[in-house]
Scaffold this motif. Structure first.
Motif, mmCIF file in Angstrom:
data_model
loop_
_atom_site.group_PDB
_atom_site.id
_atom_site.type_symbol
_atom_site.label_atom_id
_atom_site.label_comp_id
_atom_site.label_asym_id
_atom_site.label_seq_id
_atom_site.Cartn_x
_atom_site.Cartn_y
_atom_site.Cartn_z
ATOM 1 N N ALA A 115 63.672 13.379 -8.468
ATOM 2 C CA ALA A 115 62.831 14.551 -8.726
ATOM 3 C C ALA A 115 62.954 15.026 -10.167
ATOM 4 C CB ALA A 115 63.206 15.679 -7.766
ATOM 5 N N GLY A 116 63.989 14.554 -10.875
ATOM 6 C CA GLY A 116 64.106 14.929 -12.282
ATOM 7 C C GLY A 116 65.393 15.644 -12.628
ATOM 8 N N ILE A 117 66.454 15.369 -11.885
ATOM 9 C CA ILE A 117 67.745 15.968 -12.218
ATOM 10 C C ILE A 117 68.703 14.844 -12.612
ATOM 11 C CG2 ILE A 117 69.735 17.238 -11.326
ATOM 12 C CD1 ILE A 117 67.888 18.788 -9.523
ATOM 13 N N GLY A 118 69.222 14.923 -13.823
ATOM 14 C CA GLY A 118 70.169 13.930 -14.315
ATOM 15 C C GLY A 118 71.567 14.528 -14.316
ATOM 16 N N ARG A 119 72.550 13.720 -13.991
ATOM 17 C CA ARG A 119 73.902 14.252 -13.809
ATOM 18 C C ARG A 119 74.906 13.391 -14.556
ATOM 19 N NH1 ARG A 119 77.513 16.086 -9.388
ATOM 20 N NH2 ARG A 119 79.494 16.281 -10.500
ATOM 21 N N SER A 120 75.782 14.025 -15.302
ATOM 22 C CA SER A 120 76.924 13.283 -15.853
ATOM 23 C C SER A 120 78.170 13.753 -15.111
ATOM 24 C CB SER A 120 77.073 13.522 -17.357
ATOM 25 O OG SER A 120 77.652 14.791 -17.601
ATOM 26 N N PHE A 121 79.220 12.978 -15.209
ATOM 27 C CA PHE A 121 80.407 13.223 -14.393
ATOM 28 C C PHE A 121 81.635 13.490 -15.261
ATOM 29 C CE2 PHE A 121 78.798 12.261 -10.177
ATOM 30 C CZ PHE A 121 77.636 11.581 -10.463
ATOM 31 N N GLN A 122 82.572 14.187 -14.659
ATOM 32 C CA GLN A 122 83.811 14.526 -15.349
ATOM 33 C C GLN A 122 84.540 13.252 -15.772
ATOM 34 O OE1 GLN A 122 85.886 17.393 -13.026
ATOM 35 N NE2 GLN A 122 87.722 17.321 -14.278
ATOM 36 N N ASP A 123 84.607 12.284 -14.860
ATOM 37 C CA ASP A 123 85.174 10.983 -15.179
ATOM 38 C C ASP A 123 84.004 10.000 -15.229
ATOM 39 O OD1 ASP A 123 87.552 8.691 -13.579
ATOM 40 O OD2 ASP A 123 86.750 8.825 -15.615
ATOM 41 N N PRO A 124 83.563 9.608 -16.408
ATOM 42 C CA PRO A 124 82.328 8.817 -16.524
ATOM 43 C C PRO A 124 82.393 7.546 -15.684
ATOM 44 C CG PRO A 124 83.167 9.432 -18.689
ATOM 45 C CD PRO A 124 84.213 9.815 -17.722
ATOM 46 N N PRO A 125 81.475 7.384 -14.732
ATOM 47 C CA PRO A 125 81.506 6.205 -13.868
ATOM 48 C C PRO A 125 80.832 5.004 -14.519
ATOM 49 C CG PRO A 125 79.733 7.635 -13.188
ATOM 50 C CD PRO A 125 80.374 8.301 -14.354
ATOM 51 N N LEU A 126 81.340 4.589 -15.660
ATOM 52 C CA LEU A 126 80.727 3.462 -16.345
ATOM 53 C C LEU A 126 81.228 2.156 -15.736
ATOM 54 C CD1 LEU A 126 80.907 4.521 -20.099
ATOM 55 C CD2 LEU A 126 79.262 5.160 -18.335
ATOM 56 N N ILE A 127 80.437 1.123 -15.918
ATOM 57 C CA ILE A 127 80.822 -0.205 -15.449
ATOM 58 C C ILE A 127 81.396 -0.929 -16.652
ATOM 59 C CG2 ILE A 127 79.997 -2.323 -14.389
ATOM 60 C CD1 ILE A 127 77.717 -0.527 -13.195
ATOM 61 N N ASP A 128 82.708 -1.143 -16.608
ATOM 62 C CA ASP A 128 83.416 -1.561 -17.822
ATOM 63 C C ASP A 128 82.946 -2.907 -18.369
ATOM 64 O OD1 ASP A 128 86.659 -0.051 -16.988
ATOM 65 O OD2 ASP A 128 84.852 0.744 -17.931
ATOM 66 N N HIS A 129 82.538 -3.814 -17.486
ATOM 67 C CA HIS A 129 82.192 -5.141 -17.988
ATOM 68 C C HIS A 129 80.713 -5.251 -18.357
ATOM 69 C CE1 HIS A 129 81.614 -5.315 -13.613
ATOM 70 N NE2 HIS A 129 80.665 -6.192 -13.842
ATOM 71 N N TYR A 130 80.006 -4.147 -18.259
ATOM 72 C CA TYR A 130 78.639 -4.109 -18.762
ATOM 73 C C TYR A 130 78.662 -3.546 -20.180
ATOM 74 C CZ TYR A 130 76.425 -4.801 -14.146
ATOM 75 O OH TYR A 130 76.007 -5.295 -12.943
ATOM 76 N N THR A 131 77.639 -3.858 -20.963
ATOM 77 C CA THR A 131 77.578 -3.293 -22.300
ATOM 78 C C THR A 131 77.194 -1.810 -22.219
ATOM 79 O OG1 THR A 131 75.249 -3.805 -22.609
ATOM 80 C CG2 THR A 131 76.837 -5.522 -23.250
ATOM 81 N N VAL A 132 77.340 -1.163 -23.336
ATOM 82 C CA VAL A 132 76.974 0.261 -23.420
ATOM 83 C C VAL A 132 75.498 0.426 -23.079
ATOM 84 C CG1 VAL A 132 76.658 2.144 -25.065
ATOM 85 C CG2 VAL A 132 78.799 0.878 -25.023
ATOM 86 N N LEU A 133 74.665 -0.444 -23.628
ATOM 87 C CA LEU A 133 73.219 -0.365 -23.374
ATOM 88 C C LEU A 133 72.927 -0.549 -21.888
ATOM 89 C CD1 LEU A 133 70.369 -0.154 -24.670
ATOM 90 C CD2 LEU A 133 70.351 -2.649 -24.762
ATOM 91 N N GLU A 134 73.590 -1.516 -21.275
ATOM 92 C CA GLU A 134 73.357 -1.769 -19.851
ATOM 93 C C GLU A 134 73.808 -0.578 -19.010
ATOM 94 O OE1 GLU A 134 75.558 -5.382 -19.588
ATOM 95 O OE2 GLU A 134 73.805 -6.664 -19.857
ATOM 96 N N ASN A 135 74.892 0.054 -19.416
ATOM 97 C CA ASN A 135 75.349 1.231 -18.676
ATOM 98 C C ASN A 135 74.332 2.366 -18.765
ATOM 99 O OD1 ASN A 135 78.234 1.470 -17.396
ATOM 100 N ND2 ASN A 135 78.418 0.028 -19.103
ATOM 101 N N VAL A 136 73.752 2.551 -19.940
ATOM 102 C CA VAL A 136 72.732 3.602 -20.063
ATOM 103 C C VAL A 136 71.542 3.268 -19.172
ATOM 104 C CG1 VAL A 136 71.145 4.754 -21.650
ATOM 105 C CG2 VAL A 136 73.475 4.234 -22.376
ATOM 106 N N LEU A 137 71.165 1.989 -19.148
ATOM 107 C CA LEU A 137 70.017 1.579 -18.340
ATOM 108 C C LEU A 137 70.270 1.728 -16.843
ATOM 109 C CD1 LEU A 137 68.852 -1.552 -20.373
ATOM 110 C CD2 LEU A 137 67.597 0.582 -20.064
ATOM 111 N N CYS A 138 71.532 1.856 -16.447
ATOM 112 C CA CYS A 138 71.838 2.086 -15.026
ATOM 113 C C CYS A 138 71.191 3.358 -14.505
ATOM 114 C CB CYS A 138 73.350 2.177 -14.793
ATOM 115 S SG CYS A 138 74.171 0.581 -14.800
ATOM 116 N N GLY A 139 70.880 4.268 -15.421
ATOM 117 C CA GLY A 139 70.246 5.517 -14.997
ATOM 118 C C GLY A 139 68.739 5.415 -14.887
ATOM 119 N N ALA A 140 68.199 4.234 -15.138
ATOM 120 C CA ALA A 140 66.744 4.107 -15.242
ATOM 121 C C ALA A 140 66.096 3.445 -14.039
ATOM 122 C CB ALA A 140 66.394 3.315 -16.501
#
Lengths: 320, 291
Positions: A115-140
């Motif tokens: 619906a249009g709500i984006g959320r970041s987390f206290q402990d960033p749930p990034l996927i370590d073996h993905y690149t930074v760009l790929e992690n950003v794209l996880c939200g897309a």
């Protein structure tokens, strides 16, 4: 009697924090503005969360305007992150939550994100073996506009779309100052950089409301300075409403239009940053004020904090 | 040379079956973090349906195949919705125990419904006869089915890697909360994962039943696929295919050159060696601890 003016602090109307080129690129990211701003962006009424016999939130009311930056502050255990989790429907709650005039407190978590709500987390749930760009794209994922059949029969459309999403992600990485890290594995980043990647991930779908859970925790002074610049730029550019949870009062004071102080699951008080952070009641309740504060707080009548729907653009003066 | 060719292609046949089974187990594991110890029973159900059909009234093969795959997919979905969903947040082994329970229930149900049969599945239209390759005589039917299972496993792995649906399945398996915040209907994805996992097991069971007897011992094939999963990487979809193929071919060579009595000991020996070098499996995700 002391008069407490409940006003939102207006954004700095001086020079824009971003240049014209970045502003234009951000237009491509935040490409789905709401058609009307007649209603508040987010309205929370009587929000209550119980975990068994423990009441984590009790009848909390919060409003977030379309271009506001509202900060929820309070000690550990006050219910700040619980508030964000309840908005995202990651936990069960009672009460009403309206987003852009639509009731969302009965929707599934993924629908709220869509619906249009984006959320970041206290402990960033990034996927370590993905690149930074790929992690950003996880939200897309919700912006995917092609299916398997397009991949088989119309590959150019797929390539165009993927390129567009990569541009959005790079714009946001540039915005948060991490464009040069785009190809690095997320696992190699510092904690502060991971936070910024998580914020970029939360923005890549072009949300109308950003929920940032302790974006400054774990950051050093330089990183907090960068974060401050990012938040101010978002506020100035009027791209998105922001609701943050934070512990750093300096950051809250310099970025927020409106502050809500929680204590033990209840709203202690709400108002402009100066009104809340400088008030004796807040200092005594949250940080343990001086003897003068305790004396002043003791003299204040014991009345409920003002509700947030009283803080319209013109503000309202309330006599105590 | 002919022994080499027989080992390679015989092992490839088994490897294709292992790859399909392993793919299904990894899919279900990524969805719910649960090793499905009822996967062998998922293989057996459609094989029994097809075998019983052919032994009985007969008729077009596609009918029992479709029926069997729908039944097993529905079983996977119902089991996830009614049981596994409720184990979320509990200790991990609760889900595993639940799959043991399902396996026991299905074993009993098969006994009641089918007794102790020895079916065989005949797929009409498959090439019969023998193909000679580098001096080795290979069954044309087995070669065809090997190619079918490997192509299917490759297509499924490719779809999970490159298609939007596959990306969402992998995203939800990676981090459910992150996926939900990206707008993915995680519950639907998990339901789909269990349906697909069960269907893959069913296909593996039917294919295995064309060259082997369909009876209660077929569940052991799924258990034999576990080394393949661990070798490939517990959380890796591509690893499931690679591990399945590797173990199948290894077993082909062991059976041909050393004898079937060495199958288990050398298969698990291979697993131990791989674990020493790649504790996460050949294609599994390495765990990195930030300090």
């Amino acid at each position: 009697m002391a008069v407490v003016a409940l006003r939102r602090e207006e954004p700095d109307r001086g020079k824009s924090a971003v240049d014209a080129s970045m502003a234009s690129r951000l237009d491509e990211v935040f490409d789905n503005p709401l058609r009307t701003t007649d209603v508040e962006l987010l309205t929370i009424r009587d929000l209550t969360v119980r975990f068994g016999g423990l009441t984590a939130l009790s009848a909390v009311n919060i409003d977030v305007g379309h271009h506001d930056l509202v900060s929820i502050i309070g000690p550990n255990g006050a219910g700040k992150t619980t508030t964000l989790n309840a908005i995202c429907q990651l936990i069960k709650c009672t009460g009403e939550i309206h987003f852009a005039g639509r009731r969302i407190d009965r929707l599934a978590a993924w629908r709220i994100a869509a619906a249009g709500i984006g959320r970041s987390f206290q402990d960033p749930p990034l996927i370590d073996h993905y690149t930074v760009l790929e992690n950003v794209l996880c939200g897309a994922h919700q912006r995917l506009r092609y299916g398997m059949l397009h991949q088989v029969f119309w590959p150019p459309r797929v390539r165009r779309f993927e390129a567009r999403m990569a541009r959005r992600a790079m714009t946001l990485l540039d915005f948060v100052g991490l464009a040069d890290q785009a190809g690095k594995d997320a696992g190699s980043l510092s904690f502060g950089a991971r936070k910024l990647v998580d914020i970029a991930r939360a923005m890549v779908s072009g949300p109308r409301l950003l929920l940032l859970d302790e974006p400054s925790s774990g950051l050093d002074e330089a990183e907090r300075h960068s974060l401050r610049a990012i938040l101010l730029a978002l506020r100035q550019e009027k791209r998105v409403g922001i609701l943050t949870v934070d512990h750093h009062m300096d950051l809250v004071r310099s970025t927020a239009t409106h502050v809500v102080a929680l204590q033990a699951g209840e709203v202690l008080m709400a108002g402009s940053p100066a009104e809340v952070l400088d008030s004796a009641r807040f200092r005594v309740a949250i940080v343990g004020g001086s003897r003068a504060d305790e004396k002043l707080a003791a003299e204040l009548p014991n009345e409920p904090p003002p509700s947030d729907n009283d803080t319209g653009d013109g503000g309202r003066e309330e006599e105590l | 040379m002919d022994r080499l060719v027989v080992s390679l292609f015989g092992g490839g046949n088994l490897g294709g079956t292992y790859a399909l089974v392993a793919l299904g187990i990894v899919l279900a594991f990524r969805a719910t973090g649960t090793f499905n110890f009822a996967h062998g029973q998922f293989m057996l159900l459609p094989a029994f349906v097809v075998g019983a059909w052919q032994a009985g009234s007969g008729g077009p093969l596609w009918i029992p195949v479709v029926e069997g795959l729908i039944m097993v997919s529905a079983l996977g979905v119902v089991f996830y919705l009614l049981v596994l969903q409720r184990t979320v947040g509990l200790l991990h082994f609760m889900g595993v125990i639940a799959t043991f329970g399902l396996a026991a229930v299905l074993d009993g149900a098969f006994l009641i419904q089918y007794g102790s049969p020895q079916y065989s599945i005949d797929v009409p239209g498959l090439p019969k006869g023998v193909v000679t390759l580098l001096g080795a005589h290979l069954s044309a039917q087995e070669l065809t089915l090997t190619a079918f299972t490997l192509v299917l496993a490759g297509l499924v792995a490719g779809a999970l890697r490159f298609t939007p649906v596959g990306i969402k399945i992998r995203a939800a398996g990676q981090d459910a909360i992150l996926a939900s915040q990206g707008g993915i209907n995680v519950r639907l994805v998990y339901v789909g994962s269990w349906a697909l996992a069960a269907a893959l097991a069913g296909v593996a069971g039917i294919v295995y039943g064309t060259s082997n007897l369909v009876n209660h011992s077929m569940v052991d094939v799924a258990l034999a696929a576990f080394p393949a999963i661990l070798i490939g990487g517990l959380d890796s979809i591509e690893g499931a295919v690679v591990g399945g193929l590797l173990v199948g071919i290894a077993q082909g060579f062991i059976a041909t050159y050393l004898g079937p009595q060495y199958l288990d000991v050398l298969t698990y020996g291979l697993l131990l060696v791989v674990m020493l070098v790649f504790p996460q499996g050949i294609l599994g995700t390495r765990t990195v601890t930030r300090v």
